[in-house]
Write a protein that holds these residues in place. Structure first.
Motif, short mmCIF file in Angstrom:
data_model
loop_
_atom_site.label_atom_id
_atom_site.label_comp_id
_atom_site.label_asym_id
_atom_site.label_seq_id
_atom_site.Cartn_x
_atom_site.Cartn_y
_atom_site.Cartn_z
N ARG A 11 0.85 -1.19 0.00
CA ARG A 11 0.00 0.00 0.00
C ARG A 11 0.88 1.24 0.00
NH1 ARG A 11 -4.41 -1.30 -1.85
NH2 ARG A 11 -5.41 0.56 -1.07
N ALA A 12 0.55 2.17 -0.88
CA ALA A 12 1.29 3.43 -0.93
C ALA A 12 1.01 4.22 0.35
CB ALA A 12 0.85 4.24 -2.14
N PRO A 13 1.98 5.01 0.81
CA PRO A 13 1.77 5.82 2.01
C PRO A 13 0.67 6.85 1.79
CG PRO A 13 3.82 6.43 0.96
CD PRO A 13 3.29 5.25 0.21
N ASP A 14 0.08 7.28 2.89
CA ASP A 14 -1.01 8.25 2.84
C ASP A 14 -0.44 9.67 2.88
OD1 ASP A 14 -3.57 9.26 2.77
OD2 ASP A 14 -3.86 9.10 4.93
N ARG A 15 0.35 10.00 1.87
CA ARG A 15 0.89 11.36 1.70
C ARG A 15 1.12 11.54 0.21
NH1 ARG A 15 5.17 8.61 4.11
NH2 ARG A 15 6.85 8.16 2.66
N PRO A 16 1.06 12.78 -0.26
CA PRO A 16 1.27 12.99 -1.70
C PRO A 16 2.70 12.64 -2.11
CG PRO A 16 0.77 15.07 -0.55
CD PRO A 16 0.79 14.00 0.47
N ALA A 17 2.82 12.07 -3.29
CA ALA A 17 4.14 11.80 -3.85
C ALA A 17 4.80 13.12 -4.23
CB ALA A 17 4.02 10.90 -5.07
N ILE A 18 6.12 13.13 -4.20
CA ILE A 18 6.85 14.31 -4.66
C ILE A 18 7.67 13.94 -5.89
CG2 ILE A 18 6.93 15.43 -2.39
CD1 ILE A 18 9.90 14.54 -2.22
N ARG A 19 7.93 14.93 -6.72
CA ARG A 19 8.80 14.75 -7.89
C ARG A 19 9.96 15.71 -7.76
NH1 ARG A 19 4.62 14.24 -12.96
NH2 ARG A 19 3.71 12.27 -12.28
N ILE A 20 11.12 15.20 -8.07
CA ILE A 20 12.34 16.00 -7.99
C ILE A 20 12.98 16.01 -9.37
CG2 ILE A 20 14.62 16.16 -6.93
CD1 ILE A 20 13.40 14.60 -4.54
N ALA A 21 13.37 17.18 -9.82
CA ALA A 21 14.04 17.32 -11.11
C ALA A 21 15.55 17.38 -10.93
CB ALA A 21 13.55 18.58 -11.82
N ARG A 22 16.27 16.87 -11.89
CA ARG A 22 17.73 16.94 -11.88
C ARG A 22 18.16 18.39 -11.68
NH1 ARG A 22 22.00 17.32 -15.98
NH2 ARG A 22 23.77 16.12 -15.18
N GLY A 23 19.06 18.62 -10.74
CA GLY A 23 19.56 19.96 -10.45
C GLY A 23 18.76 20.71 -9.40
N GLU A 24 17.62 20.18 -9.02
CA GLU A 24 16.77 20.84 -8.03
C GLU A 24 17.41 20.78 -6.64
OE1 GLU A 24 12.22 20.40 -6.23
OE2 GLU A 24 12.77 19.33 -8.07
N ALA A 25 17.34 21.89 -5.91
CA ALA A 25 17.85 21.95 -4.54
C ALA A 25 16.78 21.43 -3.58
CB ALA A 25 18.24 23.38 -4.18
N VAL A 26 17.20 20.59 -2.66
CA VAL A 26 16.30 20.00 -1.66
C VAL A 26 16.99 20.03 -0.30
CG1 VAL A 26 15.22 18.46 -3.37
CG2 VAL A 26 17.19 17.65 -2.04
N THR A 27 16.22 19.72 0.73
CA THR A 27 16.77 19.60 2.08
C THR A 27 16.70 18.14 2.49
OG1 THR A 27 16.04 21.83 2.63
CG2 THR A 27 16.61 20.38 4.47
N LEU A 28 17.83 17.59 2.91
CA LEU A 28 17.89 16.19 3.32
C LEU A 28 17.82 16.09 4.84
CD1 LEU A 28 20.71 14.91 0.96
CD2 LEU A 28 18.24 14.96 0.58
N GLY A 29 17.06 15.11 5.32
CA GLY A 29 16.90 14.89 6.75
C GLY A 29 17.47 13.55 7.16
N GLU A 30 16.69 12.82 7.95
CA GLU A 30 17.15 11.55 8.51
C GLU A 30 17.09 10.41 7.50
OE1 GLU A 30 14.18 9.67 11.25
OE2 GLU A 30 13.01 11.45 10.73
N ARG A 31 17.87 9.37 7.77
CA ARG A 31 17.84 8.13 6.99
C ARG A 31 16.70 7.26 7.51
NH1 ARG A 31 22.01 6.54 3.09
NH2 ARG A 31 23.41 8.31 3.08
N ASP A 32 16.11 6.48 6.62
CA ASP A 32 15.06 5.55 6.99
C ASP A 32 15.67 4.37 7.75
OD1 ASP A 32 13.30 2.99 6.23
OD2 ASP A 32 12.02 4.77 6.13
N ARG A 33 15.01 3.91 8.80
CA ARG A 33 15.55 2.80 9.60
C ARG A 33 15.43 1.46 8.90
NH1 ARG A 33 14.72 4.38 15.84
NH2 ARG A 33 14.84 6.61 15.49
N ASP A 34 14.31 1.24 8.19
CA ASP A 34 14.11 -0.03 7.47
C ASP A 34 14.84 -0.05 6.13
OD1 ASP A 34 12.49 -1.10 9.45
OD2 ASP A 34 10.65 -0.33 8.53
N TRP A 35 14.98 1.10 5.52
CA TRP A 35 15.61 1.24 4.21
C TRP A 35 16.71 2.31 4.33
CZ3 TRP A 35 14.03 -2.15 0.59
CH2 TRP A 35 12.79 -2.75 0.76
#
Length: 120
Positions: A11-35
């Motif tokens: 089941r997909a998570p209950d939050r909207p998917a995001i799309r990221i374009a090559r070169g786009e600036a983002v903010t990185l947070g924590e690593r996933d514990r299972d993945w």
């Protein structure tokens, strides 16, 4: 193309998917514990999702995307057959019989020989 049988419903998570374009600036947070190869990624609009850390030029803080990425996941029921397009970080970009596409974890799939997927 490869085919697979879904062995564990996904089941997909209950939050909207995001799309990221090559070169786009983002903010990185924590690593996933299972993945652990995935990092929580927040785009400029404030929405977030899990993205493979290997797709960024930095491991934390502000980073730029090295390629396009879509966090959309595919809902799939057990025993459903899907077509597999490519694998990344132990997830497959898959397509169901209705043409809907998204990510499914490799551990939820049984890979089939090409002739098995064609017959179904």
């Amino acid at each position: 193309m490869r085919h697979a049988r879904v062995v564990v419903a996904h089941r997909a998570p209950d939050r909207p998917a995001i799309r990221i374009a090559r070169g786009e600036a983002v903010t990185l947070g924590e690593r996933d514990r299972d993945w652990p190869q995935f990092v929580w990624t927040t785009i400029a609009e404030g929405h977030g999702g899990w993205v493979p850390a290997a797709l960024f030029d930095n491991e934390q803080g502000t980073a730029k995307a090295l390629s396009d990425y879509d966090t959309r996941e595919l809902d799939a029921r057990a025993d459903e057959l899907v077509t597999l397009h490519y694998e990344l970080a132990q997830w497959w970009w898959a397509e169901n019989a209705l043409g809907m596409q998204g990510w499914i974890p490799a551990r939820a799939l049984e890979l089939l020989d090409d002739d098995e997927g064609e017959d179904a």
